[in-house]
Structure formats: structure tokens, C-alpha cells
Design an enzyme around this catalytic site. Structure first.
Site, PDB file in Angstrom:
ATOM      1  N   GLU A  47       0.819  -1.206   0.000  1.00 11.80           N
ATOM      2  CA  GLU A  47       0.000   0.000   0.000  1.00 11.80           C
ATOM      3  C   GLU A  47       0.859   1.265   0.000  1.00 11.80           C
ATOM      4  OE1 GLU A  47      -3.694   1.866   2.647  1.00 11.80           O
ATOM      5  OE2 GLU A  47      -2.260   0.503   3.589  1.00 11.80           O
ATOM      6  N   LYS A 120     -10.178   2.477  -1.794  1.00  8.90           N
ATOM      7  CA  LYS A 120     -10.328   1.940  -0.433  1.00  8.90           C
ATOM      8  C   LYS A 120     -11.675   2.346   0.163  1.00  8.90           C
ATOM      9  CE  LYS A 120      -7.511   1.600   3.801  1.00  8.90           C
ATOM     10  NZ  LYS A 120      -6.185   1.993   4.353  1.00  8.90           N
ATOM     11  N   CYS A 162      -5.808  -2.743   2.763  1.00 10.16           N
ATOM     12  CA  CYS A 162      -5.452  -2.611   4.172  1.00 10.16           C
ATOM     13  C   CYS A 162      -6.653  -2.698   5.123  1.00 10.16           C
ATOM     14  CB  CYS A 162      -4.645  -1.338   4.406  1.00 10.16           C
ATOM     15  SG  CYS A 162      -3.633  -1.414   5.916  1.00 10.16           S
TER      16      CYS A 162
END
Length: 307
Positions: A47, A120, A162
Site C-alpha cells: 500500500e 479503499k 489494508c
């Protein structure tokens, strides 16, 4: 996809010591080329690999690190993917418009170029991880948004990022939409003020939850995390020790490969893409889901509802 039986995949695990994007790209390029020399055709980067993890502080000048989808970082990786004829999953700080920024993964399918993006969805806001200051969550639906796998020559990639990795709902929706793999570019580590026992509990939980997504959905999981220590920009005695431990797991959660905490470079594994079919036949979780009984999952909380 029907003609592909085994894929050799790699997850990168590198330290990012500065915001020098060119040097960071060259470091990643070197490792990607090594992975390709070993036969890897699907390569996942960690990331926000273009720069240091800037979210330790809330500073408006860090917005200068963001780039549009077609920025110089993407173009460099697009050229590399075309040259090597590999599928790359890269990660970037995206400037969508003035005042509108995302934490975005892009999938590059060899010479075909960009195959799709994922923004995300779950954004944390914790000490040292002040991501809500920087990132707008991805939209729930739309052509470039939501929990939609990205088609490539190697299969459909269910890319999440994540903090998304802690949510079984996200993994399930990707699997239900036909993902052949779940992929997590990640930047997570320890607060040095936590004791050793707490640090190990956190690491164990992180590995366990992602292996459980493989088990519950019958698909391989690929996780690329950062390593190394990155100091807090305003307090060099504090910071994040990124815990590495990047791994690839098979569709029963079995570890196919796993890096150590401080290992730098990449780890790779051969993934038999046919195993997902056989695993789902003996553990038919999708068949036995009670979709008629899950209405409560869309509520924020249920304990205060009338019985």
C-alpha cells in the site's frame, strides 16, 4: 481463465525510507524484475509504495504527494508491466479533484494497460493512522467503485486495501461477484509503545482474519505489507514499525509462502487455480448461506432492537 491452471504470484515487501518517488519506483522495479526472472506473472505491491506513510500526521502539505490516475507513477508501472507482460497491482494516493483524494489500487494487465481500479472503502482514524484526514472512501457502486473484481488475463482480482482486510463483508462481496483471488495491498505495523505481547496479538489477529477470508470464500489470498521503521515526521522517537509478514494463502487458508517481519524483497508461490473448485465442492459454504435470514447485516447495530 479456463486454460490457466497454475499461476506463480509474488507479493512485494519493501521499506520506504523517503518521499523520493523515483528512487522508490526504481527499488520496486528491481524487485519486480527479480520476481519475473523466477517466473512470477502476478505481482502485488504494498500500500502507498510511492512514498513514506504520511498518515502519521495531519498535514495539508502532504496532499502534494497525490497524483491523478494517469500520473507519472502509474505511467512508469504501466510501461514496466507492458515490457514484462505481467499483471501488476499497484497502490497510490489519488488526486481525483481539488479537495477530493482517495487511497486507490490500480491493476495493470500487461500490454493491455489499466484493467481497473479499486478505491479503499474502509478508512481508519487511529493514532498514527490518520487516514480520514486524507482519503475519501470509495463509492458503494458505480463503474469504477464498489466491491467489484477486476478482470485480467489471469483471472478476476478482488482487490481490497489494508483496513478493508478486517471486514468479512468486503471479502464475501468480492467472492460473490466472482473474484478468483482476494488481494490486499497493506501498510500496517506496531506502535512501539505497545509491549511485545500486545504486538504479537495484533500480528496474529491480522494473519488470522485474512486467512479466514480464504477459508470462508474458498479463494486464495495475497497480502503485501510494508516493512521497516518509519519515524513520525514531527517526533522522530515515535513512529511505526511495519511488521512485514506478507503472505500468500490457498483456498483453505493454508500458507503457501510467508515473509518474516524484516525481510525485504518478495516472496512467491505457485497457486493452483483449480483448487478453489474442489475446495468449494467439499466445503459448500456458498450453497448453504441463509440469504433469507441476513437482513440484519445491513444495520449498524441490533442489540437495541425489539425482539
Amino acid at each position: 481463465m479456463a486454460t490457466v491452471h497454475t499461476i506463480r504470484a509474488a507479493v512485494l515487501q519493501l521499506a520506504v525510507p523517503s518521499n523520493d518517488k523515483l528512487n522508490n519506483f526504481l527499488a520496486s522495479e528491481k524487485v519486480i524484475r527479480r520476481a519475473v526472472e523466477q517466473g512470477c506473472e502476478l505481482i502485488v505491491l504494498q500500500e502507498l509504495h510511492a512514498a513514506s506513510y504520511f498518515c502519521q500526521q495531519e498535514r495539508v502539505d502532504f496532499f502534494d504527494l497525490a497524483e491523478p490516475l494517469n500520473g507519472e507513477t502509474f505511467c512508469a508501472y504501466e510501461k514496466l508491466a507492458a515490457e514484462l507482460d505481467v499483471v501488476l497491482v499497484i497502490s497510490q494516493f489519488e488526486r481525483r479533484a481539488a479537495g477530493l483524494y482517495h487511497n486507490t489500487a490500480q491493476v495493470i494487465d500487461g500490454a493491455k494497460g489499466r484493467a481497473g481500479i479499486f478505491r479503499k472503502m474502509h478508512i481508519p482514524d487511529d493514532p498514527g493512522f490518520y487516514e480520514k484526514f486524507y482519503f475519501t472512501p470509495g463509492d458503494a457502486d458505480g463503474e469504477l467503485n464498489g466491491f467489484k473484481p477486476i478482470p485480467t488475463k489471469l483471472g478476476k482480482l478482488g482487490v481490497l486495501i489494508c483496513w478493508d482486510q478486517w471486514y468479512p463483508e468486503a471479502a464475501r462481496l468480492m467472492a460473490l461477484a466472482g473474484a478468483d483471488f482476494l488481494i490486499y495491498p497493506t501498510a500496517i505495523g506496531w506502535d512501539l509503545r505497545d509491549d511485545e505481547a500486545e504486538q504479537q496479538r495484533q500480528l496474529g489477529a491480522w494473519v488470522t482474519i485474512q486467512r479466514s477470508h480464504a477459508v470462508a470464500n474458498g479463494v486464495p489470498v495475497l497480502v503485501a505489507n510494508r516493512t521497516g521503521f518509519e519515524a513520525d515526521p514531527e517526533n522522530p522517537d515515535l513512529g511505526i514499525q511495519f511488521w512485514g509478514n506478507s503472505f500468500i494463502a490457498g483456498p483453505q487458508g493454508e500458507l503457501l509462502t510467508k515473509a518474516s517481519c524484516d525481510e525485504r524483497g518478495f516472496v512467491c508461490a505457485d497457486i493452483d487455480v483449480r483448487r478453489a473448485e474442489s475446495v468449494r465442492r467439499i466445503w459448500p459454504y456458498l450453497r448453504d448461506r441463509r440469504v433469507d435470514a441476513y437482513q440484519g447485516i445491513t444495520r449498524r447495530w441490533l442489540a437495541d432492537q425489539e425482539p
